[in-house]
Motif scaffolding. Structure first.
Motif, PDB file in Angstrom:
ATOM      1  N   VAL A   2       0.807  -1.212   0.000  1.00 27.48           N
ATOM      2  CA  VAL A   2       0.000   0.000   0.000  1.00 27.48           C
ATOM      3  C   VAL A   2       0.839   1.261   0.000  1.00 27.48           C
ATOM      4  N   PHE A   3       1.809   1.368   0.901  1.00 19.76           N
ATOM      5  CA  PHE A   3       2.519   2.630   1.071  1.00 19.76           C
ATOM      6  C   PHE A   3       3.452   2.930  -0.090  1.00 19.76           C
ATOM      7  N   SER A   4       4.065   1.908  -0.683  1.00 22.61           N
ATOM      8  CA  SER A   4       4.996   2.176  -1.784  1.00 22.61           C
ATOM      9  C   SER A   4       4.274   2.495  -3.072  1.00 22.61           C
ATOM     10  N   THR A   5       3.016   2.045  -3.208  1.00 18.95           N
ATOM     11  CA  THR A   5       2.294   2.286  -4.446  1.00 18.95           C
ATOM     12  C   THR A   5       1.408   3.514  -4.380  1.00 18.95           C
ATOM     13  N   TYR A   6       1.135   3.974  -3.136  1.00 15.69           N
ATOM     14  CA  TYR A   6       0.234   5.125  -2.996  1.00 15.69           C
ATOM     15  C   TYR A   6       0.991   6.427  -3.218  1.00 15.69           C
ATOM     16  N   MET A   7       0.457   7.289  -4.049  1.00 19.81           N
ATOM     17  CA  MET A   7       1.071   8.589  -4.316  1.00 19.81           C
ATOM     18  C   MET A   7       0.118   9.688  -3.865  1.00 19.81           C
ATOM     19  N   TYR A  40      -6.870   0.383   0.921  1.00 19.51           N
ATOM     20  CA  TYR A  40      -5.910  -0.071   1.923  1.00 19.51           C
ATOM     21  C   TYR A  40      -6.017  -1.558   2.213  1.00 19.51           C
ATOM     22  N   LEU A  41      -6.653  -2.283   1.316  1.00 15.34           N
ATOM     23  CA  LEU A  41      -6.640  -3.744   1.349  1.00 15.34           C
ATOM     24  C   LEU A  41      -5.329  -4.213   0.751  1.00 15.34           C
ATOM     25  N   SER A  42      -4.567  -5.005   1.504  1.00 15.74           N
ATOM     26  CA  SER A  42      -3.232  -5.384   1.025  1.00 15.74           C
ATOM     27  C   SER A  42      -3.108  -6.858   0.689  1.00 15.74           C
ATOM     28  N   CYS A  64     -12.935 -19.418   5.927  1.00 13.98           N
ATOM     29  CA  CYS A  64     -13.323 -18.050   5.575  1.00 13.98           C
ATOM     30  C   CYS A  64     -12.322 -17.443   4.607  1.00 13.98           C
ATOM     31  N   ILE A  65     -12.674 -16.255   4.136  1.00 13.59           N
ATOM     32  CA  ILE A  65     -11.772 -15.444   3.314  1.00 13.59           C
ATOM     33  C   ILE A  65     -11.225 -14.342   4.205  1.00 13.59           C
ATOM     34  N   ALA A  66      -9.923 -14.326   4.414  1.00 10.52           N
ATOM     35  CA  ALA A  66      -9.284 -13.328   5.279  1.00 10.52           C
ATOM     36  C   ALA A  66      -8.828 -12.140   4.436  1.00 10.52           C
ATOM     37  N   LEU A  67      -9.279 -10.962   4.825  1.00 11.19           N
ATOM     38  CA  LEU A  67      -8.882  -9.723   4.165  1.00 11.19           C
ATOM     39  C   LEU A  67      -7.981  -8.942   5.118  1.00 11.19           C
ATOM     40  N   TYR A  68      -6.785  -8.619   4.673  1.00 12.31           N
ATOM     41  CA  TYR A  68      -5.811  -7.926   5.515  1.00 12.31           C
ATOM     42  C   TYR A  68      -5.727  -6.461   5.100  1.00 12.31           C
ATOM     43  N   VAL A  69      -5.991  -5.584   6.064  1.00 13.93           N
ATOM     44  CA  VAL A  69      -5.929  -4.147   5.815  1.00 13.93           C
ATOM     45  C   VAL A  69      -4.873  -3.530   6.723  1.00 13.93           C
ATOM     46  N   MET A 110      -9.757  -5.289  -4.509  1.00 14.19           N
ATOM     47  CA  MET A 110      -8.550  -4.459  -4.510  1.00 14.19           C
ATOM     48  C   MET A 110      -8.826  -3.074  -5.090  1.00 14.19           C
ATOM     49  N   HIS A 111      -9.699  -3.010  -6.081  1.00 12.66           N
ATOM     50  CA  HIS A 111     -10.017  -1.735  -6.720  1.00 12.66           C
ATOM     51  C   HIS A 111     -10.866  -0.855  -5.810  1.00 12.66           C
ATOM     52  N   ASN A 112     -11.808  -1.465  -5.097  1.00  8.65           N
ATOM     53  CA  ASN A 112     -12.758  -0.701  -4.282  1.00  8.65           C
ATOM     54  C   ASN A 112     -12.232  -0.358  -2.892  1.00  8.65           C
ATOM     55  N   HIS A 113     -11.158  -1.007  -2.458  1.00 12.03           N
ATOM     56  CA  HIS A 113     -10.661  -0.795  -1.102  1.00 12.03           C
ATOM     57  C   HIS A 113      -9.162  -0.488  -1.159  1.00 12.03           C
TER      58      HIS A 113
END
Length: 325
Positions: free
Chosen positions: A30-35, A174-176, A200-205, A169-172
């Motif tokens: 997230v942090f390296s790709t966010y501008m 800070y989902l990593s 379950c499906i684990a989503l990591y934010v 990934m597109h809608n969230h």
């Protein structure tokens, strides 16, 4: 011998620390790709801006109640406040206006910083350190009822992840990471914390409970499979496979004393019941022909049955066990 693989055990000072570096099926750093272009463009303009000209928390929440959290006016005011907050410390990496599901009219500014900071502002803040997460994912991973998913469940969840991963990934922002898990984690951080044996499906934010004002909460189910949100992220090592790594990572270039002229890739990591934290790689990467044929004949070869063999990246350990399937 593409189906041959090796278990490689490595004695690490912190064997559990690998969990935040594991590569999952779908991930983004997230942090390296966010501008934060808008904020950067307005930093100089905001340095002399007095906070009295910006809406305070009460005024901002009132605007949010009247117009809705996704309104252009709310976004405009939040952008100005985020920029003003960011100028308060060089340690601040990013600021996000967010809300909680129990009241989406109350805006909280999540501040991501390089280290601990103390801020005095007119707004409600949640300060987090970059790449530091709660231990919920580790607790879920190492709980007593965390048993491997069945092949059927793994394939079923894998297809659902394939179906929804790009949309999520597109809608969230800070989902990593998106992954499958054999347990659901509930009430973490309270005396009622527990894990349940439910696939379950684990989503990591990067921060849990705080949702960006322009985004909706995660769905609670995906095609009948529960969704469990946890904190966690991906941090790229920033070095090549041939460089030395203080902690070995997936993708590192490795070799062995059996055939030092050949090299291959270290795969993922597993927690082995006998050897502890182990890495996985293909047999042809580290075994010579003698032991590849022996492995094919016996199906399984343990460390004590083999000649001593060291593995390098460029540090080393020993082969613990080899399997053939």
């Amino acid at each position: 011998m593409d189906d041959n693989y090796m278990d490689i055990s490595r004695d690490l000072d912190d064997a559990r620390s690998f969990t935040e570096d594991v590569t999952f099926p779908f991930q983004k750093e997230v942090f390296s790709t966010y501008m934060d272009v808008d904020a950067e463009d307005n930093i100089e303009k905001s340095k002399g801006l007095d906070e009295e000209y910006l809406l305070d928390n009460i005024e901002l929440n009132k605007l949010c109640t009247n117009e809705g959290r996704t309104s252009p006016n709310v976004k405009k005011e939040c952008d100005k406040i985020c920029t003003a907050i960011k100028t308060k410390s060089d340690k601040i990496v990013h600021v996000v206006p967010a809300y909680k599901t129990n009241d989406e009219t109350k805006i909280i500014f999540v501040v991501f910083a390089q280290s601990e900071i103390t801020l005095e502002t007119r707004w409600k803040l949640e300060v987090r350190i970059v790449y530091q997460y709660s231990d919920e994912s580790k607790c879920a991973m190492y709980c007593a009822n965390n048993n491997p998913l069945s092949t059927e469940s793994s394939r079923k969840i894998g297809k659902i992840i394939d179906k929804y991963s790009m949309e999520l990934m597109h809608n969230h922002t800070y989902l990593s990471v998106i992954s499958a898990s054999p347990v659901v984690s509930k009430h973490y951080g309270t005396s009622n914390y527990k894990t349940e044996s439910v696939s379950c499906i684990a989503l990591y934010v990067i921060v849990k409970h705080f949702i960006p004002i322009n985004e909706e909460p995660f769905p609670q189910m995906l095609d009948g499979i529960p969704v469990d949100v946890r904190e966690g992220g991906v941090q790229f090592c920033g070095a090549s496979a041939e460089d030395f790594h203080d902690q070995v990572r997936m993708g590192c270039k490795i070799t062995s004393t059996f055939q030092p002229q050949k090299h291959g890739t270290l795969g993922g990591f597993v927690e082995h019941p006998d050897y502890g934290l182990c890495g996985i790689t293909c047999a042809h990467v580290v075994l010579n022909d003698k032991w590849k044929f022996a492995l094919k004949e016996k199906m399984k070869v343990k460390e004590k049955e083999m000649e001593p063999c060291a593995l390098f990246q460029p540090s080393y350990d020993r082969i613990k066990q080899a399997l053939y399937k």
